[in-house]
Design a protein around this motif. Structure first.
Motif, PDB file in Angstrom:
ATOM      1  N   MET A   1       9.878  -3.930  -5.226  1.00  0.00           N
ATOM      2  CA  MET A   1       9.101  -5.157  -5.021  1.00  0.00           C
ATOM      3  C   MET A   1       7.831  -4.871  -4.227  1.00  0.00           C
ATOM      4  O   MET A   1       6.755  -5.402  -4.533  1.00  0.00           O
ATOM      5  CB  MET A   1       9.963  -6.200  -4.303  1.00  0.00           C
ATOM      6  N   ILE A   2       7.949  -4.001  -3.220  1.00  0.00           N
ATOM      7  CA  ILE A   2       6.758  -3.622  -2.445  1.00  0.00           C
ATOM      8  C   ILE A   2       5.773  -2.884  -3.345  1.00  0.00           C
ATOM      9  O   ILE A   2       4.573  -3.180  -3.362  1.00  0.00           O
ATOM     10  CB  ILE A   2       7.149  -2.723  -1.253  1.00  0.00           C
ATOM     11  N   GLY A   3       6.274  -1.909  -4.105  1.00  0.00           N
ATOM     12  CA  GLY A   3       5.408  -1.122  -4.982  1.00  0.00           C
ATOM     13  C   GLY A   3       4.731  -1.957  -6.050  1.00  0.00           C
ATOM     14  O   GLY A   3       3.657  -1.591  -6.543  1.00  0.00           O
ATOM     15  N   SER A   4       5.327  -3.088  -6.410  1.00  0.00           N
ATOM     16  CA  SER A   4       4.746  -3.975  -7.423  1.00  0.00           C
ATOM     17  C   SER A   4       3.685  -4.898  -6.841  1.00  0.00           C
ATOM     18  O   SER A   4       3.108  -5.715  -7.562  1.00  0.00           O
ATOM     19  CB  SER A   4       5.853  -4.821  -8.072  1.00  0.00           C
ATOM     20  N   GLY A   5       3.450  -4.790  -5.539  1.00  0.00           N
ATOM     21  CA  GLY A   5       2.406  -5.588  -4.919  1.00  0.00           C
ATOM     22  C   GLY A   5       2.818  -6.962  -4.465  1.00  0.00           C
ATOM     23  O   GLY A   5       1.969  -7.817  -4.202  1.00  0.00           O
ATOM     24  N   LEU A   6       4.134  -7.200  -4.338  1.00  0.00           N
ATOM     25  CA  LEU A   6       4.608  -8.529  -3.952  1.00  0.00           C
ATOM     26  C   LEU A   6       4.500  -8.784  -2.457  1.00  0.00           C
ATOM     27  O   LEU A   6       4.620  -9.923  -2.018  1.00  0.00           O
ATOM     28  CB  LEU A   6       6.057  -8.719  -4.406  1.00  0.00           C
TER      29      LEU A   6
ATOM     30  N   GLU B   1      10.213   7.852  -2.527  1.00  0.00           N
ATOM     31  CA  GLU B   1       9.482   8.973  -3.121  1.00  0.00           C
ATOM     32  C   GLU B   1       8.869   8.660  -4.473  1.00  0.00           C
ATOM     33  O   GLU B   1       7.767   9.115  -4.787  1.00  0.00           O
ATOM     34  CB  GLU B   1      10.410  10.191  -3.258  1.00  0.00           C
ATOM     35  N   ASN B   2       9.563   7.907  -5.294  1.00  0.00           N
ATOM     36  CA  ASN B   2       9.104   7.675  -6.663  1.00  0.00           C
ATOM     37  C   ASN B   2       8.522   6.285  -6.878  1.00  0.00           C
ATOM     38  O   ASN B   2       8.525   5.764  -7.993  1.00  0.00           O
ATOM     39  CB  ASN B   2      10.273   7.896  -7.634  1.00  0.00           C
ATOM     40  N   ALA B   3       8.006   5.685  -5.814  1.00  0.00           N
ATOM     41  CA  ALA B   3       7.407   4.356  -5.916  1.00  0.00           C
ATOM     42  C   ALA B   3       6.019   4.381  -5.267  1.00  0.00           C
ATOM     43  O   ALA B   3       5.798   5.128  -4.307  1.00  0.00           O
ATOM     44  CB  ALA B   3       8.286   3.323  -5.223  1.00  0.00           C
ATOM     45  N   PRO B   4       5.079   3.589  -5.773  1.00  0.00           N
ATOM     46  CA  PRO B   4       3.731   3.546  -5.187  1.00  0.00           C
ATOM     47  C   PRO B   4       3.722   2.750  -3.886  1.00  0.00           C
ATOM     48  O   PRO B   4       3.244   1.618  -3.809  1.00  0.00           O
ATOM     49  CB  PRO B   4       2.911   2.850  -6.277  1.00  0.00           C
ATOM     50  N   VAL B   5       4.285   3.367  -2.848  1.00  0.00           N
ATOM     51  CA  VAL B   5       4.479   2.684  -1.575  1.00  0.00           C
ATOM     52  C   VAL B   5       3.933   3.544  -0.436  1.00  0.00           C
ATOM     53  O   VAL B   5       4.110   4.763  -0.426  1.00  0.00           O
ATOM     54  CB  VAL B   5       5.983   2.402  -1.346  1.00  0.00           C
ATOM     55  N   THR B   6       3.253   2.895   0.505  1.00  0.00           N
ATOM     56  CA  THR B   6       2.786   3.543   1.724  1.00  0.00           C
ATOM     57  C   THR B   6       3.744   3.219   2.863  1.00  0.00           C
ATOM     58  O   THR B   6       4.095   2.050   3.054  1.00  0.00           O
ATOM     59  CB  THR B   6       1.376   3.039   2.093  1.00  0.00           C
TER      60      THR B   6
ATOM     61  N   ASN C   1      -2.049   0.929  -2.282  1.00  0.00           N
ATOM     62  CA  ASN C   1      -3.477   0.630  -2.096  1.00  0.00           C
ATOM     63  C   ASN C   1      -3.722  -0.361  -0.959  1.00  0.00           C
ATOM     64  O   ASN C   1      -4.818  -0.900  -0.818  1.00  0.00           O
ATOM     65  CB  ASN C   1      -4.068   0.080  -3.395  1.00  0.00           C
ATOM     66  N   HIS C   2      -2.723  -0.605  -0.134  1.00  0.00           N
ATOM     67  CA  HIS C   2      -2.846  -1.551   0.980  1.00  0.00           C
ATOM     68  C   HIS C   2      -3.682  -0.921   2.107  1.00  0.00           C
ATOM     69  O   HIS C   2      -3.631   0.303   2.305  1.00  0.00           O
ATOM     70  CB  HIS C   2      -1.447  -1.910   1.485  1.00  0.00           C
ATOM     71  N   PRO C   3      -4.458  -1.724   2.861  1.00  0.00           N
ATOM     72  CA  PRO C   3      -5.229  -1.184   3.996  1.00  0.00           C
ATOM     73  C   PRO C   3      -4.371  -0.423   5.000  1.00  0.00           C
ATOM     74  O   PRO C   3      -4.877   0.428   5.743  1.00  0.00           O
ATOM     75  CB  PRO C   3      -5.838  -2.441   4.630  1.00  0.00           C
ATOM     76  N   MET C   4      -3.068  -0.689   5.029  1.00  0.00           N
ATOM     77  CA  MET C   4      -2.169   0.015   5.932  1.00  0.00           C
ATOM     78  C   MET C   4      -2.221   1.529   5.713  1.00  0.00           C
ATOM     79  O   MET C   4      -1.978   2.320   6.640  1.00  0.00           O
ATOM     80  CB  MET C   4      -0.735  -0.488   5.713  1.00  0.00           C
ATOM     81  N   ALA C   5      -2.581   1.951   4.493  1.00  0.00           N
ATOM     82  CA  ALA C   5      -2.624   3.374   4.166  1.00  0.00           C
ATOM     83  C   ALA C   5      -3.673   4.110   4.993  1.00  0.00           C
ATOM     84  O   ALA C   5      -3.595   5.335   5.146  1.00  0.00           O
ATOM     85  CB  ALA C   5      -2.891   3.570   2.680  1.00  0.00           C
ATOM     86  N   MET C   6      -4.649   3.387   5.543  1.00  0.00           N
ATOM     87  CA  MET C   6      -5.709   3.995   6.332  1.00  0.00           C
ATOM     88  C   MET C   6      -5.330   4.118   7.807  1.00  0.00           C
ATOM     89  O   MET C   6      -6.088   4.664   8.600  1.00  0.00           O
ATOM     90  CB  MET C   6      -6.996   3.162   6.204  1.00  0.00           C
ATOM     91  N   GLN C   7      -4.147   3.630   8.203  1.00  0.00           N
ATOM     92  CA  GLN C   7      -3.736   3.620   9.605  1.00  0.00           C
ATOM     93  C   GLN C   7      -2.676   4.691   9.866  1.00  0.00           C
ATOM     94  O   GLN C   7      -1.863   4.991   8.997  1.00  0.00           O
ATOM     95  CB  GLN C   7      -3.195   2.247   9.985  1.00  0.00           C
TER      96      GLN C   7
END
Length: 298
Positions: free
Chosen positions: A235-240, A256-261, A174-180
């Motif tokens: 750690m990235i996927g956990s929002g740290l 692939e299996n983590a909420p990461v952009t 959900n980071h703004p980076m996902a829009m770039q």
């Protein structure tokens, strides 16, 4: 009289194990045999090489210098033996390869079947470790080659190119980076950046590529650091925070299996060079180049 290779081997093992009994066990001789060999070496050199103390064996100044030279001589001698055994048969017999942890799980699964098919007589021994320890092992003669990433201080080593591995920016989904489409490294300044622990060359490569300073904690607290790439992704996927991942690992399914952009960086410097390295002057240089060529194909 000159020292024998066996005596130099005794001294090297004694320096590594710090004990006559453990050194004797390591070279499959009795303790009296090893002790006699060290005493004979001291007579030849005309100086004591060890001080025997209750706490263990301590090398004298002469002993330290002798170990340094003996390590080089033993490595060159082993090169001679391996070259003679493999004459006319490249990548046959034992080959000891070191690999850094940010490459081993992602390149080797593709490369090992190809190596087995092309070189059926190859007995490949793998050791996964950090770059600085792999290079120390190379120079000491306990490895024949190492698969590492540049830039790094390569004094005393030669190497052959395998591939350029792009570094990618990674952030929570959900980071703004996902829009770039591409991420400007300057936009990461001031954000919580998570990196691998000190000792992983990928940490330095990522900081250099983006012109960032090492992350610092608040007050006396240390900043977050990961012990491995899978841990870093979690750690990235956990929002740290945000971080950097090698394209090689991402293509192998690391995120692939983590909420990461994951997004490419908007800079031409965001790559590391994967190479096969060996001791300068090693008789296994041709095999190192052949290994790099095979890995490129993988």
């Amino acid at each position: 009289m000159l020292p024998t290779l066996r005596q130099m081997q005794y001294l090297k093992l004694l320096s590594e194990h710090g004990s006559f009994s453990r050194a004797a066990e390591a070279c499959y001789v009795t303790q009296p045999t090893l002790s006699a060999g060290i005493q004979e070496l001291e007579k030849i050199l005309g100086a004591p090489v060890v001080d025997r103390a209750r706490s263990g064996v301590i090398l004298t100044a002469a002993g330290q210098e002798a170990v340094r030279r003996a390590t080089s001589i033993l490595a060159q001698t082993e090169d001679l033996v391996q070259a003679a055994r493999g004459a006319g048969q490249p990548l046959a017999g034992r080959f000891r390869l070191g690999v850094i942890p940010t490459v081993a799980p992602y390149l080797l699964p593709r490369a090992l079947p190809l190596l087995r098919d092309q070189f059926p007589k190859l007995r490949l021994f793998l050791r996964e470790d950090l770059t600085q320890r792999l290079i120390a092992s190379l120079k000491a003669g306990s490895l024949d080659a190492a698969l590492i990433a540049l830039p790094y201080d390569m004094t005393g080593l030669d190497w052959a190119h395998v591939e350029h591995d792009e570094l990618l920016a990674a952030a929570p989904a959900n980071h703004p980076m996902a829009m770039q489409d591409r991420v400007d490294p300057a936009s990461l300044d001031g954000q919580d950046v998570i990196l691998l622990e000190d000792g992983h060359c990928l940490r330095d490569h990522a900081l250099a590529a983006c012109g960032l300073e090492p992350p610092k904690g608040v007050g006396d607290e240390e900043s977050f650091a990961a012990t491995s790439l899978p841990t870093l992704v979690q750690m990235i996927g956990s929002g740290l925070g945000v971080s950097f991942l090698p394209a090689m690992a991402v293509q192998a399914g690391l995120a692939e299996n983590a909420p990461v952009t994951v997004r490419p960086l908007a800079t031409a410097q965001s790559t590391r060079e994967i190479v096969v390295a060996w001791r300068a002057g090693s008789s296994r240089a041709a095999e190192g180049r052949l290994l790099a060529e095979t890995l490129r194909a993988a």
